[in-house]
Motif scaffolding. Sequence first.
Motif, PDB file in Angstrom:
ATOM      1  N   LYS A 223       0.837  -1.206   0.000  1.00 22.03           N
ATOM      2  CA  LYS A 223       0.000   0.000   0.000  1.00 22.03           C
ATOM      3  C   LYS A 223       0.862   1.242   0.000  1.00 22.03           C
ATOM      4  O   LYS A 223       2.084   1.180   0.171  1.00 22.03           O
ATOM      5  CB  LYS A 223      -0.972  -0.006   1.176  1.00 22.03           C
ATOM      6  N   PHE A 224       0.192   2.374  -0.193  1.00 16.95           N
ATOM      7  CA  PHE A 224       0.861   3.664  -0.171  1.00 16.95           C
ATOM      8  C   PHE A 224       0.129   4.540   0.828  1.00 16.95           C
ATOM      9  O   PHE A 224      -1.089   4.685   0.750  1.00 16.95           O
ATOM     10  CB  PHE A 224       0.826   4.306  -1.563  1.00 16.95           C
ATOM     11  N   ILE A 225       0.873   5.073   1.786  1.00 19.37           N
ATOM     12  CA  ILE A 225       0.228   5.936   2.779  1.00 19.37           C
ATOM     13  C   ILE A 225       0.656   7.379   2.500  1.00 19.37           C
ATOM     14  O   ILE A 225       1.800   7.747   2.777  1.00 19.37           O
ATOM     15  CB  ILE A 225       0.670   5.555   4.209  1.00 19.37           C
ATOM     16  N   PRO A 226      -0.243   8.173   1.949  1.00 22.59           N
ATOM     17  CA  PRO A 226       0.132   9.567   1.686  1.00 22.59           C
ATOM     18  C   PRO A 226       0.399  10.289   3.005  1.00 22.59           C
ATOM     19  O   PRO A 226      -0.170   9.938   4.038  1.00 22.59           O
ATOM     20  CB  PRO A 226      -1.094  10.160   0.990  1.00 22.59           C
ATOM     21  N   ASP A 227       1.262  11.300   2.966  1.00 18.32           N
ATOM     22  CA  ASP A 227       1.675  11.960   4.198  1.00 18.32           C
ATOM     23  C   ASP A 227       0.523  12.560   4.983  1.00 18.32           C
ATOM     24  O   ASP A 227       0.545  12.597   6.195  1.00 18.32           O
ATOM     25  CB  ASP A 227       2.692  13.047   3.876  1.00 18.32           C
TER      26      ASP A 227
END
Lengths: 367, 283, 435
Positions: A223-227
Amino acid sequence: MSDTPPPAPTQSRAGAKKELPEHFRAYKHVWVFVELERGAVHPVSWELLGAGRKLADKLGVELAGVVLGAPGDATRAALAEAFCYGADLAYLIEDPILADYRNEPYAKALTQLVNAHKPEILLLGATTLGRDLAGSVATSLLTGLTADCTELAVDADGSLAATRPTFGGSLLCTIYTLNYRPQMATVRPRVMLTPSRDEKREGRIVPFAVDLDEDKIITKIIKFIPDRESSKTNLAFADVVVAGGLGLQSAENFQLIRNLAAALGAEFGGSRPLTQKGWIGADRQIGQTGKTIRPKLYIAAGISGAVQHRVGVEGADCIVAINTDKNAPIFDFAHIGIVTDAIRLLPALTEAFCKRLSPHHRDRLAG
Amino acid sequence: MKILVCIKQVPDSAQIRVHPVTNTIMRQGVPTIINPYDLFSLEEALRLRDRFGGEVSVLTMGPPMAAESLRKALAIGADRAILLTDRFFAGSDTLATTYALAQAIRKVERDYGAQDIVFAGKQTIDGDTAQVGPGIAKRLDLLQLTYVAKIEACDPEKREIVVERRAEGGVQVLATRLPCLITMLEGANEVRRGAIDDSLRAARAEIVTWSAKDAEIEDISKCGLRGSPTIVKKVFAPTPRSERAAFVEPATSGGDSAEAVIGAIFARQPSLEEDMAKLARGF
Amino acid sequence: MIEEKFDAIVIGAGMAGNAAAYTMASRGLDVLQLERGEYPGSKNVQGAILYADMLEALIPNFREEAPLERHLIEQRFWMVTDRSHTGMHYRSDDFNEEKANRYTIIRSQFDRWFSREVQAKGAIVISETTVTELVSDAYGKVIGVRTDRRGGTIFADVVVIAEGVNGLLGSRAGLRPAPKPEHVALAVKEMHFLPRETIEARFNLHGDEGVVIEAAGTISKGMTGMGFIYTNKESVSVGMGCLVADFAETGETPYGLLETFKAHPSVAPLLEGSEVKEYAAHLIPEGGYNTIPQLFGDGWVVVGDAAQLNNAIHREGSNLAMTSGRLAGEAIFQVKSRRDPMTKQNLALYKKFLDASFVMKDLKKYKDMPKLLHTQSHNFFLTYPTLVAKAMDNFLRVDGAPKLDKEKASIRAFVKERTLRGLFGDALRLARAWR
Ligand SMILES: Cc1cc2nc3c(=O)[nH]c(=O)nc-3n(C[C@H](O)[C@H](O)[C@H](O)COP(=O)(O)OP(=O)(O)OC[C@H]3O[C@@H](n4cnc5c(N)ncnc54)[C@H](O)[C@@H]3O)c2cc1C
Ligand SMILES: Cc1cc2nc3c(=O)[nH]c(=O)nc-3n(C[C@H](O)[C@H](O)[C@H](O)COP(=O)(O)OP(=O)(O)OC[C@H]3O[C@@H](n4cnc5c(N)ncnc54)[C@H](O)[C@@H]3O)c2cc1C
Ligand SMILES: Nc1ncnc2c1ncn2[C@@H]1O[C@H](COP(=O)(O)O)[C@@H](O)[C@H]1O
């Protein structure tokens, strides 16, 4: 193996300027890697196209953008933008596998493209993505890579002179890659000026096919966790940073820094004594033994500007210092200074910024 | 698990001075330290070893003096230290460095067994290129995980590892297989102080010292100056910022002072206003 | 944990500790040395002048390897007022000898080198480790130390306390009293970097020649203290030291005094354009002979600054430290080689060696000096320099006034400020203390 580069030339002694080996003569044109991640292009790519344009003109060659991405609008838009910012042509590698950055497919694709179309200069942004990719590609190509350049120029004989800081910025050095091609360099964001954008400019698109197979790629993105969603501090990467030092006198007063940061959507941090006193967490310390930041705006309140602090903030575009002591060293490297009590100024600053930046105020200005 | 950590001895940048006349670095008296970024990688390696058992080797290429840094790494808790030192390596750029280090790591694997993870620092504070890690990975055909903020899961049996990797604008959670090369982000962990026994062990330890020949590096032409495609042509001091800060006169009211400061900021950096307006609204 | 036991543990890797560890290790003893600094020398501040003879006694060929800065060929004593200095300079080409007698050094480099020599002799040296406690057995004999690292006691037959002047271990363990404010000076020092050529031109030097300036007078604002300037290869050490008790009394700050000294019209041009790199403060024991504590006991000896072995008058410290360290090491070796236990009685040998050396003889000679300078500080550091300056000014200024009048005025000024009796008294006291 398709990645195999041509044999390296033998060189008897470094520094001895030699004729460029025959097989490198075919290497022509300036390339800029257009960093497309999650649908957005990192602005450093446009800055590089501006710098690349100048190099290409001086050499009398073409400027190409290199766009890797998944088929779709974002990739197409990146191509169009590359032309607007000065590219004559763009190489395009489209594949669903390239939707997110991963070292394996990206390094493979870019290396193959270089070997096929042979640029003499290849520029990338010195971002986490650019640095990750450039190191792999340069090693595969067995060519030189100059990191974190602050200045690029072409010499009288047509070679790339890449200037970069060394030893924590105390010195600059100019580096050449004389007998190998391409000459690769990464450049820090916000070092080069963004060129003006010309809507009407167009260019050629050169598609390039790379056989990528998801089954053969080992690394998977879970997954990608945006800031915005993560609770971690984004201090090092923030555009605006507000920081306080011992001059704030108490942990309570540090709230003034938090307030200003919150109003600005900025990150906050502090000098080392504040972490030692526990006013802020260790991940918010700025400086040599803390975070290095390069925001567009840095506001330092009640910080004296010791060298260990200075080295962590010097890269900021605009440093504003608030200090009661007009001789504080911070004024030697701040761009804007005010000699006054930060504890009094900070609330006023928060209020004034809110007013100035509110949509209401701005509409009024526009209307 | 078998883990190898690449460390480099660097001059403490805070104490470096430039000779005002000759523009050379005055190294005399400048203390050397382990590159601070490498410590986060070393700590992470030790944590994995403490969890899964095994051993941590540290490797450096540098002058004989670099043994001091290796000894420090042993005192922090590493099990074995290897110094790669030879005049042939002098003047290496990153490409030549990765060649020598990759060859040495192959030799480590021959002598001490296959390594599950190779760690490097995010970057050095002297060279500051962040290229050596990726270069080693490429040469050894290792999967590469840079800017790792956290190792979420690691299963040496199944040969799997999951990490959080810092990317522009967010964090990627990546799963990959061992063996791999990892560079840790600063602040990812808190570096331990070794126990007094570690210090005693470190002081008595023998540091494995290899010349190019010992490391079975045959192609010397790929090492040092000769193996370096980049050439430093000129070194010079930056022109110091001559002007001090532009001072804003404080007004009698805090509000007026604040406006004057804001005015000065946007006068200097006009594009900032647009950016900040967006930021303030939460974009 | 394996229990570790050494023949000797040395606390501190300064001049005294290094000399002791070197002596014992080179005699084959199993030595552990602990240093709290990041590396040996990292915490050590010194002007610094190295006296060659004492090091030569340990490492005869040190000149070939040690990081030495400049050998001293000139000494300047300055009596200063706010705007002037009256100087006595001694410079001699004889000091350009092959084996020079005094060198300037940079402690952080020198100590590191010294420590490498100690390690080469086989001692184990561990840095970044603070000894927190001396460990004693039920009879009060010191048997080892504890540190701030994980892990238990490390044992040894004898512990050499070389922790420097502000070390607390000895006093905490009740082995010696903590030094009193009137017995320690606080010195602050800065390193000013300048190109080699500039230093040589400004101080009239060739090659590796060096000069020392010591200045006393109004710069210390009436307190007991002095300023100093030492030339290194590419830097100048500038410092100022005063008694701690005086700071407390006058409210002056060490840094403030140093700033005044640096801004003095005779000093400022020497430093112009330099880059300041390092600021440090350190204590110097100045109590002299009368404050020397008990030097040995069951399982322990104390050496160097920790034992107040410092000659404030001649600004000697490191040589006394080195010599006391060497003699302690020597004594321990002799006790050990006789297979005797490290009891108080046996370790008295150290004191015997020390009494026979220049260390105790010198300190005895000046035993009343510290007290005198302290109680008379106003006269020595304010009144006299001002009077001398006035006299010099009178003597040199050509303004048409008859010379005889000028001389009389000078003498009158002296007598008026100090009364004739006071003057004689001071001279007498000074002479006595010196003898
Ligand atoms: C090895 C090492 C590493 C270090 N690493 C770091 C690091 O990473 N980051 C770091 O920051 N420091 C670091 N330091 C510490 C550094 O040297 C300084 O001590 C520190 O930065 C000083 O913090 P400061 O400016 O908050 O405090 P001070 O130096 O005490 O300065 C406070 C300032 O506030 C001003 N002031 C006082 N009252 C007011 C007021 N009401 N309004 C406005 N101004 C006021 C004063 O004039 C003064 O200039 C390091 C030191 C060492 C030795
Ligand atoms: C400004 C200044 C100028 C001077 N100039 C001269 C000069 O020109 N010539 C001269 O001969 N002398 C000079 N001296 C005096 C000289 O520096 C000292 O006399 C000498 O350093 C004493 O050596 P030492 O080994 O006893 O103590 P130090 O050199 O102070 O060494 C003590 C060591 O013990 C370590 N330590 C302390 N406590 C612990 C602990 N608990 N655990 C582990 N380690 C510990 C310290 O970190 C330190 O390294 C000067 C002193 C000063 C301050
Ligand atoms: N000479 C070297 N010996 C061992 N490791 C090195 C060396 N140079 C660089 N490295 C490793 O590579 C990382 C990145 O270095 P750099 O590319 O120089 O920024 C460092 O943090 C080290 O882990």
